[in-house]
Design an enzyme around this catalytic site. Structure first.
Site, short mmCIF file in Angstrom:
data_model
loop_
_atom_site.label_atom_id
_atom_site.label_comp_id
_atom_site.label_asym_id
_atom_site.label_seq_id
_atom_site.Cartn_x
_atom_site.Cartn_y
_atom_site.Cartn_z
N GLU A 142 57.61 58.06 91.35
CA GLU A 142 58.43 57.15 90.56
C GLU A 142 58.52 57.59 89.10
O GLU A 142 59.60 57.54 88.49
CB GLU A 142 57.85 55.73 90.61
CG GLU A 142 57.75 55.15 92.00
CD GLU A 142 56.41 55.37 92.68
OE1 GLU A 142 55.94 54.48 93.38
OE2 GLU A 142 55.83 56.48 92.48
N CYS A 170 52.42 51.78 92.73
CA CYS A 170 51.12 51.33 92.22
C CYS A 170 51.31 50.60 90.89
O CYS A 170 52.42 50.46 90.38
CB CYS A 170 50.20 52.54 92.03
SG CYS A 170 50.72 53.62 90.67
N CYS A 173 52.96 52.76 88.07
CA CYS A 173 54.40 52.95 88.26
C CYS A 173 55.15 51.64 88.06
O CYS A 173 56.27 51.64 87.53
CB CYS A 173 54.68 53.51 89.65
SG CYS A 173 54.05 55.19 89.88
#
Length: 235
Positions: A142, A170, A173
């Site tokens: 990302e 996560c 990100c």
């Protein structure tokens, strides 16, 4: 406004048809504030009178009966909602997620998670995990896609862009997605241990923080299976 339970004003009905809504029965399948968000995305210049009209239709009351206090309350309820935009076509979602998956499969060393960023129907950024290859923990798919897209359009704001990623982002990100003001995040499969969207932290449900990004997903568990197969081969 007509008190007929099936009545929708023409000016509103003509716009609702853009979303496949042609009668009151179809309209009532969605929350009134959600429909207004769709309309606002598609027709940015519309006023809050559309929201008030929708509220009246849902509650079978006359527009003229709404008080100033009622309107304030309706607007407050609307502003408490997390962002939603005009619905995407399912085939479009599948196409870009599969594209991101194909990007990920081309990387044979790192964990195969892929991401693509789309603006106006064009891919402007791609990324796949390069954490192991570069020894850099921030090199998630990302983050790489966001950096590529920002360079492409020469702006750190990606507010009219959609991010497709094969696996739930996560916390790191998620923060980058919030800061870049991405319009939509579409993810394929959940990540039960570290996912920050629906699995653990649920970052984007906080409307005090998230004013820009709509969440769509999980879409398909097959992307989790791709990740599982990779990890089994590495053991």
């Amino acid at each position: 406004m007509n008190s007929n339970n099936n009545f929708i004003p023409y000016y509103l009905r003509s716009k609702l048809s853009e979303f496949g809504i042609n009668n009151k029965q179809q309209l009532l399948k969605h929350d009134y504030w959600l429909v207004f968000q769709w309309l606002k995305d598609k027709f940015p210049s519309i006023s809050f009178n559309y929201l008030f009209d929708l509220f009246c239709i849902y509650n079978a009351i006359e527009f003229s009966n709404l008080t100033v206090q009622d309107k304030v309350k309706i607007k407050h309820e609307y502003k408490r909602q997390t962002p939603h935009y005009a619905p995407l076509k399912s085939e479009s979602i599948d196409y870009y997620l599969d594209y991101a998956s194909n990007v990920a499969q081309q990387n044979g060393t790192d964990i195969p998670i892929g991401a693509v960023i789309v603006k106006d129907g064009q891919i402007i950024g791609c990324g796949t995990n390069n954490v192991i290859t570069t020894n850099n923990i921030t090199h998630h798919a990302e983050i790489i896609a966001i950096n590529a897209a920002a360079q492409k359009i020469s702006s750190h704001r990606l507010d009219n862009c959609d991010l497709y990623v094969t696996v739930e982002p996560c916390l790191m990100c998620a923060g980058a997605i919030l800061q870049s003001r991405i319009k939509r995040l579409i993810f394929g499969a959940v990540e039960p241990k570290t996912g920050a969207i629906s699995s653990q932290y649920k970052v984007f449900t906080n409307n005090n923080v998230n004013k820009h990004t709509e969440i769509i997903g999980p879409i398909n568990t097959k992307y989790a299976q791709d990740l599982k197969n990779f990890l089994q081969r590495k053991r």
